[in-house]
Design a protein around this motif. Structure first.
Motif, short mmCIF file in Angstrom:
data_model
loop_
_atom_site.label_atom_id
_atom_site.label_comp_id
_atom_site.label_asym_id
_atom_site.label_seq_id
_atom_site.Cartn_x
_atom_site.Cartn_y
_atom_site.Cartn_z
N ARG A 90 0.72 -1.11 0.02
CA ARG A 90 -0.02 -0.08 0.02
C ARG A 90 0.78 1.35 -0.01
O ARG A 90 0.60 2.36 -0.85
CB ARG A 90 -1.02 -0.08 1.09
CG ARG A 90 -1.99 1.20 1.36
CD ARG A 90 -2.70 0.97 2.31
NE ARG A 90 -1.92 1.18 3.62
CZ ARG A 90 -2.76 1.31 4.89
NH1 ARG A 90 -4.08 0.80 5.06
NH2 ARG A 90 -2.20 1.18 6.02
N ARG A 106 -5.79 2.08 -7.85
CA ARG A 106 -6.71 2.47 -6.84
C ARG A 106 -7.52 1.21 -6.50
O ARG A 106 -7.93 1.05 -5.40
CB ARG A 106 -7.68 3.67 -7.58
CG ARG A 106 -8.75 4.14 -6.99
CD ARG A 106 -9.64 5.06 -7.21
NE ARG A 106 -10.22 4.53 -8.71
CZ ARG A 106 -11.42 3.70 -8.70
NH1 ARG A 106 -11.82 3.40 -7.67
NH2 ARG A 106 -11.76 3.25 -9.69
N LYS A 107 -7.88 0.43 -7.50
CA LYS A 107 -8.69 -0.90 -7.34
C LYS A 107 -8.09 -1.68 -6.32
O LYS A 107 -8.48 -2.45 -5.67
CB LYS A 107 -9.26 -1.38 -8.66
CG LYS A 107 -10.30 -0.46 -9.41
CD LYS A 107 -10.40 -1.06 -10.87
CE LYS A 107 -11.17 0.07 -11.35
NZ LYS A 107 -11.31 -0.36 -12.90
N LYS A 167 -7.99 -0.62 -2.87
CA LYS A 167 -9.18 -1.05 -2.34
C LYS A 167 -9.36 -2.44 -1.81
O LYS A 167 -9.66 -2.88 -0.57
CB LYS A 167 -10.56 -0.66 -3.20
CG LYS A 167 -11.76 -1.13 -2.62
CD LYS A 167 -13.04 -0.92 -3.49
CE LYS A 167 -14.10 -1.28 -2.84
NZ LYS A 167 -15.25 -1.54 -4.04
N LYS A 168 -8.71 -3.23 -2.52
CA LYS A 168 -8.39 -4.80 -2.45
C LYS A 168 -7.44 -5.07 -1.01
O LYS A 168 -7.64 -5.75 -0.29
CB LYS A 168 -7.87 -5.55 -3.50
CG LYS A 168 -8.93 -5.87 -4.66
CD LYS A 168 -8.32 -6.66 -5.69
CE LYS A 168 -9.43 -6.92 -6.67
NZ LYS A 168 -8.95 -7.83 -7.81
N ALA A 224 -7.08 -2.75 1.19
CA ALA A 224 -7.69 -2.37 2.49
C ALA A 224 -8.62 -3.48 2.97
O ALA A 224 -8.76 -3.67 4.19
CB ALA A 224 -8.62 -1.14 2.30
N GLU A 225 -9.24 -4.05 2.10
CA GLU A 225 -10.19 -5.26 2.26
C GLU A 225 -9.40 -6.55 2.82
O GLU A 225 -9.86 -7.04 3.83
CB GLU A 225 -10.96 -5.70 1.11
CG GLU A 225 -12.09 -4.53 0.44
CD GLU A 225 -12.47 -5.10 -0.66
OE1 GLU A 225 -12.20 -6.12 -1.33
OE2 GLU A 225 -13.68 -4.30 -1.14
N THR A 252 -3.93 -10.39 -1.83
CA THR A 252 -5.27 -9.84 -1.78
C THR A 252 -6.27 -11.12 -2.53
O THR A 252 -7.54 -10.81 -2.46
CB THR A 252 -5.58 -8.52 -2.71
OG1 THR A 252 -4.72 -9.15 -4.06
CG2 THR A 252 -4.63 -7.50 -2.36
#
Length: 149
Positions: A47, A92-93, A96-97, A99-100, A130
């Protein structure tokens, strides 16, 4: 065709340079605290790298933006910026993964297939931290996607 023994010896490359693959200890439970911490470290470093790349892109676009008189030069610059922005959108996508995945670690769900609940596996997670599906469910998903296309 590679045997499972050969593929088991294939080195796994982490998406983040400088973090060695996790070494399983004999009798260690799947998704132990040490394993979770290892994957948290990978995800946080990944990240950080992606965020630094975003900052570099913003600076590059601010500093290098020019109003070229030649339409060909202007078009070249616009295409370059367009490619960079597409790359940043994919990242960006991915952010998000990431973060999940970090949320899954916090919730105790990391490393288990979202579809069938089976273990995803350390080697698969090393290659793709991820990942949310085990290899069987991911393969089935891809087959279904090909049939729908």
């Amino acid at each position: 065709m590679a045997t499972s023994e050969q593929s088991a010896k294939t080195p796994i490359r982490s998406p983040v340079a400088g973090i060695a693959p996790y070494t399983l200890k004999k009798g260690e439970e799947y998704m132990s605290d040490a394993q979770l911490e290892h994957f948290r470290e990978i995800l946080l470093a990944w990240r950080k790298e992606l965020m630094e790349e975003v900052d570099r892109t913003v600076e590059h676009m601010k500093n290098d933006a020019a109003n070229f008189a030649d339409p060909a030069d202007r078009a070249t610059q616009e295409e370059e910026f367009s490619l960079e922005l597409r790359t940043r959108d994919r990242e960006r996508k991915l952010l998000k993964k990431i973060a999940e995945a970090l949320t899954d670690i916090d919730n105790g769900d990391y490393g288990f297939c979202k579809s069938c609940g089976a273990e995803i596996g350390i080697r698969r997670l090393e290659a793709r931290p991820t990942a949310t599906l085990c290899i069987e469910c991911k393969t089935l998903q891809e087959i279904k996607e090909k049939q729908m296309a």
